[in-house]
Design a protein around this motif. Structure first.
Motif, short mmCIF file in Angstrom:
data_model
loop_
_atom_site.label_atom_id
_atom_site.label_comp_id
_atom_site.label_asym_id
_atom_site.label_seq_id
_atom_site.Cartn_x
_atom_site.Cartn_y
_atom_site.Cartn_z
N TYR A 1 0.83 -1.20 0.00
CA TYR A 1 0.00 0.00 0.00
C TYR A 1 0.87 1.26 0.00
CZ TYR A 1 -3.29 3.56 1.71
OH TYR A 1 -4.04 4.71 1.87
N LEU A 2 1.98 1.20 0.74
CA LEU A 2 2.84 2.38 0.88
C LEU A 2 3.93 2.47 -0.17
CD1 LEU A 2 3.34 2.37 4.77
CD2 LEU A 2 1.84 3.87 3.44
N GLY A 3 4.44 1.33 -0.63
CA GLY A 3 5.58 1.34 -1.54
C GLY A 3 5.28 0.69 -2.87
N ASN B 1 11.36 -11.60 2.81
CA ASN B 1 12.34 -10.55 2.58
C ASN B 1 12.17 -10.02 1.16
OD1 ASN B 1 14.28 -11.93 0.67
ND2 ASN B 1 14.42 -13.34 2.41
N PHE B 2 12.93 -8.98 0.83
CA PHE B 2 12.81 -8.34 -0.48
C PHE B 2 13.74 -8.96 -1.52
CE2 PHE B 2 12.25 -4.97 2.80
CZ PHE B 2 10.88 -4.89 2.72
N GLY B 3 14.54 -9.93 -1.09
CA GLY B 3 15.48 -10.55 -2.01
C GLY B 3 16.57 -9.61 -2.49
N GLN B 4 16.77 -8.54 -1.74
CA GLN B 4 17.76 -7.54 -2.13
C GLN B 4 18.61 -7.18 -0.92
OE1 GLN B 4 16.22 -3.71 -3.50
NE2 GLN B 4 17.74 -3.69 -5.12
N PRO B 5 19.90 -7.52 -0.94
CA PRO B 5 20.77 -7.19 0.19
C PRO B 5 20.82 -5.70 0.47
CG PRO B 5 21.84 -8.74 -1.30
CD PRO B 5 20.62 -8.23 -2.01
N ILE B 6 21.17 -5.36 1.69
CA ILE B 6 21.24 -3.97 2.11
C ILE B 6 22.19 -3.16 1.23
CG2 ILE B 6 21.91 -2.43 4.01
CD1 ILE B 6 21.15 -4.74 5.93
N GLU B 7 23.23 -3.81 0.72
CA GLU B 7 24.23 -3.09 -0.07
C GLU B 7 23.65 -2.46 -1.34
OE1 GLU B 7 27.37 -5.65 -1.48
OE2 GLU B 7 25.98 -7.33 -1.64
N TYR B 8 22.46 -2.87 -1.75
CA TYR B 8 21.82 -2.29 -2.93
C TYR B 8 20.75 -1.26 -2.57
CZ TYR B 8 24.15 -6.12 -5.32
OH TYR B 8 25.10 -6.99 -5.80
N TRP B 9 20.46 -1.14 -1.28
CA TRP B 9 19.44 -0.19 -0.87
C TRP B 9 19.92 1.24 -1.12
CZ3 TRP B 9 17.05 -2.06 4.44
CH2 TRP B 9 16.55 -3.34 4.26
N GLY B 10 19.10 2.01 -1.78
CA GLY B 10 19.45 3.42 -2.05
C GLY B 10 20.16 3.64 -3.36
N LYS B 11 20.69 2.57 -3.95
CA LYS B 11 21.35 2.71 -5.24
C LYS B 11 20.29 2.68 -6.33
CE LYS B 11 25.79 0.71 -3.94
NZ LYS B 11 26.82 -0.30 -4.25
N LYS C 1 1.81 6.13 -4.50
CA LYS C 1 2.63 5.53 -3.46
C LYS C 1 3.46 6.60 -2.74
CE LYS C 1 1.38 1.37 -4.73
NZ LYS C 1 0.48 0.54 -3.90
N THR C 2 3.71 6.38 -1.47
CA THR C 2 4.55 7.28 -0.70
C THR C 2 6.02 6.97 -0.91
OG1 THR C 2 2.83 7.47 0.98
CG2 THR C 2 5.04 8.14 1.62
N PHE C 3 6.34 5.68 -1.04
CA PHE C 3 7.73 5.24 -1.20
C PHE C 3 7.92 4.57 -2.55
CE2 PHE C 3 6.70 5.32 3.27
CZ PHE C 3 7.81 5.89 3.87
N SER C 4 9.10 4.74 -3.13
CA SER C 4 9.37 4.22 -4.46
C SER C 4 9.71 2.73 -4.47
CB SER C 4 10.53 4.98 -5.11
OG SER C 4 10.16 6.33 -5.34
N ASN C 5 10.12 2.20 -3.33
CA ASN C 5 10.48 0.79 -3.21
C ASN C 5 9.95 0.25 -1.90
OD1 ASN C 5 12.60 0.10 -5.49
ND2 ASN C 5 13.13 2.13 -4.73
N LEU C 6 9.75 -1.07 -1.86
CA LEU C 6 9.29 -1.68 -0.61
C LEU C 6 10.35 -1.58 0.47
CD1 LEU C 6 7.39 -4.88 -1.81
CD2 LEU C 6 6.52 -2.56 -1.45
N TYR C 7 11.64 -1.65 0.08
CA TYR C 7 12.67 -1.58 1.12
C TYR C 7 12.73 -0.21 1.76
CZ TYR C 7 15.96 0.68 -2.19
OH TYR C 7 16.58 1.53 -3.07
N GLU C 8 12.24 0.83 1.06
CA GLU C 8 12.19 2.16 1.66
C GLU C 8 11.17 2.19 2.80
OE1 GLU C 8 11.59 5.21 -1.23
OE2 GLU C 8 13.30 4.60 -2.45
N VAL C 9 10.08 1.45 2.63
CA VAL C 9 9.10 1.34 3.72
C VAL C 9 9.76 0.66 4.92
CG1 VAL C 9 6.79 0.58 4.37
CG2 VAL C 9 7.30 1.06 1.96
N TYR C 10 10.57 -0.36 4.64
CA TYR C 10 11.28 -1.08 5.70
C TYR C 10 12.22 -0.12 6.44
CZ TYR C 10 13.63 -4.98 8.02
OH TYR C 10 14.13 -5.85 8.96
N ILE C 11 12.96 0.67 5.69
CA ILE C 11 13.88 1.64 6.30
C ILE C 11 13.11 2.60 7.20
CG2 ILE C 11 15.41 3.61 5.83
CD1 ILE C 11 16.28 2.14 3.27
#
Length: 204
Positions: free
Chosen positions: A25-27, A75-85, A42-52
């Motif tokens: 709903y949010l991402g 999980n999002f299947g995406q390691p933290i190292e890719y978050w924000g890139k 949407k408020t967030f562009s990615n689901l991991y942004e909602v997590y952050i």
């Protein structure tokens, strides 16, 4: 030996699947440009942004709730190292959020990074697992809070300003004196991210 930060950011934090509808709903599932995000409401562009966001919400509220044992986590299947890139049009790279996340969760743990510099790999691995559990616990607390709003006051989640006010209460006081119209909500989520970072810096 690889640094604990570099090991930590290769991990994929998990969450309780009961929050999946809230996340979607949010991402925007699968990410995308700012235009895509706005067009889909949407408020967030990615689901991991909602997590952050959920993590910092739990952190700033001083609440951590571990995910119940026996829950089949997602999980999002995406390691933290890719978050924000990002290479999406209209979006800026904010991968430095990884450092803010790491610093925040370390500050709330009893892990001594200095001692770990010369520790064996098993101790470092144990510390990484602990940091991920702490991160998941704070995010889970944030999700519980957001889920309550989703269930009982969903209109609150319509306005981006409200997300900032949950972390910076003083902003909420100012906003309560105004009548915010839907078409006035145009601030990109990068601004929210920057405010979150500023709030974190001011508290350290």
């Amino acid at each position: 030996m690889e640094s604990i930060f570099n090991l930590w950011k290769t991990r994929v934090p998990q969450y309780n699947p009961e929050f999946q509808p809230l996340l979607e709903y949010l991402g925007r599932k699968g990410g995308g440009s700012e235009n895509d995000k706005e067009q889909q409401g949407k408020t967030f562009s990615n689901l991991y942004e909602v997590y952050i966001y959920a993590f910092f919400l739990g952190l700033y509220n001083g609440e951590r709730v571990e995910i119940d044992k026996g829950v089949e986590k997602k999980n999002f299947g995406q390691p933290i190292e890719y978050w924000g890139k990002t290479k999406a049009i209209g979006r800026k790279d904010f991968s430095d959020i990884q450092e803010y996340l790491f610093a925040a969760v370390v500050a709330k743990s009893d892990i001594d990074l200095v001692k770990l510099e010369n520790a064996n790999s098993s101790k470092v691995e144990s510390a990484v697992r602990k940091l991920i559990r702490e991160m998941e616990a704070f995010a889970n607390a944030g999700f519980i809070f957001l889920q309550d709003l989703y269930d009982n006051n969903r209109n609150f989640l319509y306005f981006k300003e409200n997300f900032v006010s949950l972390i910076l209460p003083e902003i909420q006081e100012d906003e309560e004196e105004k009548k915010v119209e839907p078409d006035s909500v145009v601030a990109p989520m990068e601004d929210v991210d920057n405010l979150n970072k500023s709030a974190h810096d001011s508290r350290n």
